[in-house]
Design a protein around this motif. Structure first.
Motif, PDB file in Angstrom:
ATOM      1  N   GLU A 140       7.230   2.545   5.285  1.00  0.00           N
ATOM      2  CA  GLU A 140       6.368   1.696   6.351  1.00  0.00           C
ATOM      3  C   GLU A 140       6.594   0.119   5.798  1.00  0.00           C
ATOM      4  O   GLU A 140       6.742  -0.078   4.752  1.00  0.00           O
ATOM      5  CB  GLU A 140       5.141   2.158   6.235  1.00  0.00           C
ATOM      6  N   HIS A 188       4.007   7.905   1.638  1.00  0.00           N
ATOM      7  CA  HIS A 188       4.846   6.372   2.126  1.00  0.00           C
ATOM      8  C   HIS A 188       4.356   5.375   1.291  1.00  0.00           C
ATOM      9  O   HIS A 188       3.358   5.328   0.622  1.00  0.00           O
ATOM     10  CB  HIS A 188       4.806   6.093   3.552  1.00  0.00           C
ATOM     11  N   HIS A 215       0.804  -0.954  -0.120  1.00  0.00           N
ATOM     12  CA  HIS A 215       0.042   0.150  -0.019  1.00  0.00           C
ATOM     13  C   HIS A 215       0.784   1.237   0.086  1.00  0.00           C
ATOM     14  O   HIS A 215       1.980   1.383   0.087  1.00  0.00           O
ATOM     15  CB  HIS A 215      -0.919  -0.114   1.059  1.00  0.00           C
ATOM     16  N   GLN A 219       2.257  -3.133  11.973  1.00  0.00           N
ATOM     17  CA  GLN A 219       2.857  -2.102  11.074  1.00  0.00           C
ATOM     18  C   GLN A 219       3.902  -1.364  11.914  1.00  0.00           C
ATOM     19  O   GLN A 219       3.606  -0.782  12.869  1.00  0.00           O
ATOM     20  CB  GLN A 219       1.753  -1.110  10.446  1.00  0.00           C
ATOM     21  N   THR A 267       4.695   0.884   1.217  1.00  0.00           N
ATOM     22  CA  THR A 267       4.515  -0.184   2.225  1.00  0.00           C
ATOM     23  C   THR A 267       4.682  -1.582   1.793  1.00  0.00           C
ATOM     24  O   THR A 267       3.686  -1.977   1.225  1.00  0.00           O
ATOM     25  CB  THR A 267       3.509  -0.064   3.277  1.00  0.00           C
TER      26      THR A 267
HETATM   27 NI    NI Z   1       0.609   2.899   5.709  1.00  0.00          NI
END
Ligand code: NI
Ligand code: OOG
Length: 442
Positions: A282, A211, A56, A251, A213
């Motif tokens: 992340e 960000h 993501h 996370q 991920t």
């Molecule tokens: Ni995120």
């Protein structure tokens, strides 16, 4: 007959292009990817783990019209809005949804999704609201060709190779970093004083991706490994504790970088005169999706977890609090806590047998359905890890009816999907298939 590029393929190309752009913009993110690859190489992976592609990204939008156009753009990439997240309860002036593929097949082809926040104008200070909204009203975050190609794709049902590649290329314009602010230093400072996120959302030409991920198979090892590589992690891993049977989503991230920015009117060629913190990296580790009952138990146990000074203590406290959350898929299913797929693995029973007995006898195996959405408290923790103390201590309530699922979904040009219903659908399909194989209803 024109050959259309499939929506899943378009999403995969977009994700790859975005990843390449972000790695070149934020080299530290490239370092994080290397760490993730190393950790994953040391952890046993299953073929369905879909490594090496980002899971993501996130953007923050300023006005409803941007949300409408982004919905239409993501729609052409096979991503639909799922879930509603009100972050205002954590002092963050946005609400959000996640655009993602919704079928198991599409997720398997490419899982990429975008956590998409929208500014809550009622949380702006009164003396700044009209000014901020005028700035937002005057910007267009989309390349004109993106608008053309999205319309074309909607009307014709897809895009050919040339158009598809142009859409990916031009849509990157929306997500790229702008190192010069749209507003003067004075306006930037006032927006920033209102809330760091208000400056991030309003002061630039576009909603830079903040960000990306990737998926990591051992997030505890990755959290440890960050510091060793000069990457400063946020203080704690968000979400549930480490378990035999992972649930939901864990996370962590590295702290947003301080990046130089310029203001209109700065002398050309002069050193950057300001700085802005927004962009980070992340990682996530996903586990089994939970039913409403399971989710409520998760929230309850999370709220009972004792506060801690660092990640090691936090993980210890979480593990203590979660002792009452069963740690086998059989028990979770027995107590209606988790969504699973049922698979016939043993010999056909000679007479109709209840599902619970088939599971006990090992005739039917359970495999977890991966949770594909986000967690409000974790998202708030990720946001907050990059905010100032003054942002965090803010506590205002949005206008009545503004931070609601109903209002947010009324802004969208397509239905807002329900996370529980989507996960449950996958479970139901596996049950129907099992019944067909067994030849009787369970
Ligand atoms: Ni995120
Ligand atoms: C989004 C933070 C939420 C997550 O993974 O929970 C998020 C943002 O900082 O814009 O991405």
């Amino acid at each position: 007959m024109t050959q259309f590029v499939s929506k899943d393929e378009l999403r995969a190309r977009f994700c790859a292009a975005l990843s390449a752009m972000y790695r070149s913009e934020v080299p530290l993110y490239g370092d994080l990817i290397e760490l993730v690859d190393d950790v994953n190489a040391e952890t046993e992976a299953k073929p369905e783990d879909r490594l090496k592609v980002e899971r993501h990204g996130a953007i923050r939008l300023g006005k409803p019209e941007e949300l409408v156009m982004i919905s239409r753009l993501f729609g052409q990439m096979g991503m639909e809005p799922v879930g509603y997240y009100d972050l205002s309860t954590s002092g963050v002036p946005v609400h959000a949804t996640a655009f993602r593929p919704v079928t198991a097949e599409a997720l398997a082809i490419n899982p990429f999704r975008v956590f998409t926040s929208l500014l809550l104008p009622s949380l702006l200070p009164d003396d700044l609201r009209a000014e901020a909204q005028a700035i937002l009203a005057g910007r267009d975050i989309f390349h004109p060709r993106v608008r053309d190609l999205v319309s074309k794709s909607e009307i014709e049902g897809g895009l050919n190779e040339v158009d598809a590649n142009e859409l990916v290329e031009k849509s990157l314009e929306t997500f790229k970093w702008h190192d010069s602010a749209l507003v003067s230093r004075d306006v930037y400072n006032r927006l920033h004083e209102a809330h760091t996120l208000v400056a991030d959302i309003v002061a630039f030409r576009g909603p830079h991706i903040n960000h990306l991920t990737p998926r990591v198979l051992d997030i505890d090892a990755a959290q440890e490994g960050m510091s060793a590589r000069g990457i400063t992690p946020k203080q704690i891993i968000e979400g549930p504790p480490r378990r035999n049977c992972d649930i939901l989503l864990r996370q962590t991230s590295f702290q947003a970088l301080t990046e130089p920015i310029r203001f209109p009117g700065d002398a050309p060629g002069a050193a950057a005169s300001g700085s802005h913190r927004a962009r980070f990296g992340e990682i996530e580790q996903r586990g089994c999706a939970l039913t409403r009952k399971g989710h409520n138990l998760y929230l309850d146990l999370l709220s009972r977890t004792a506060p801690a000074i660092d990640n090691a203590h936090h993980q210890h406290n979480l593990a203590e609090a979660f002792k009452s959350f069963p740690d086998s898929y059989a028990e979770m299913v027995e107590q209606d806590l988790a969504y699973v797929e049922y698979k016939l693995v043993g010999p056909q029973p000679t007479s109709p047998t209840p599902l619970s007995e088939l599971i006990k006898a090992g005739t039917v195996a359970l495999s977890p359905i991966t949770y594909e959405d986000f967690l409000p408290a974790s998202a708030a923790g990720i946001f907050q890890s990059n905010l100032n103390e003054s942002d965090r201590s803010r506590s205002a309530s949005p206008a009545a009816g503004e931070a609601t699922r109903e209002y947010f979904s009324s802004l969208l040009p397509m239905p807002l999907r329900d996370s529980f219903a989507l996960h449950e659908e996958i479970q139901k399909r596996s049950l129907t298939k099992l019944e067909a194989e067994l030849g009787y209803a369970l």
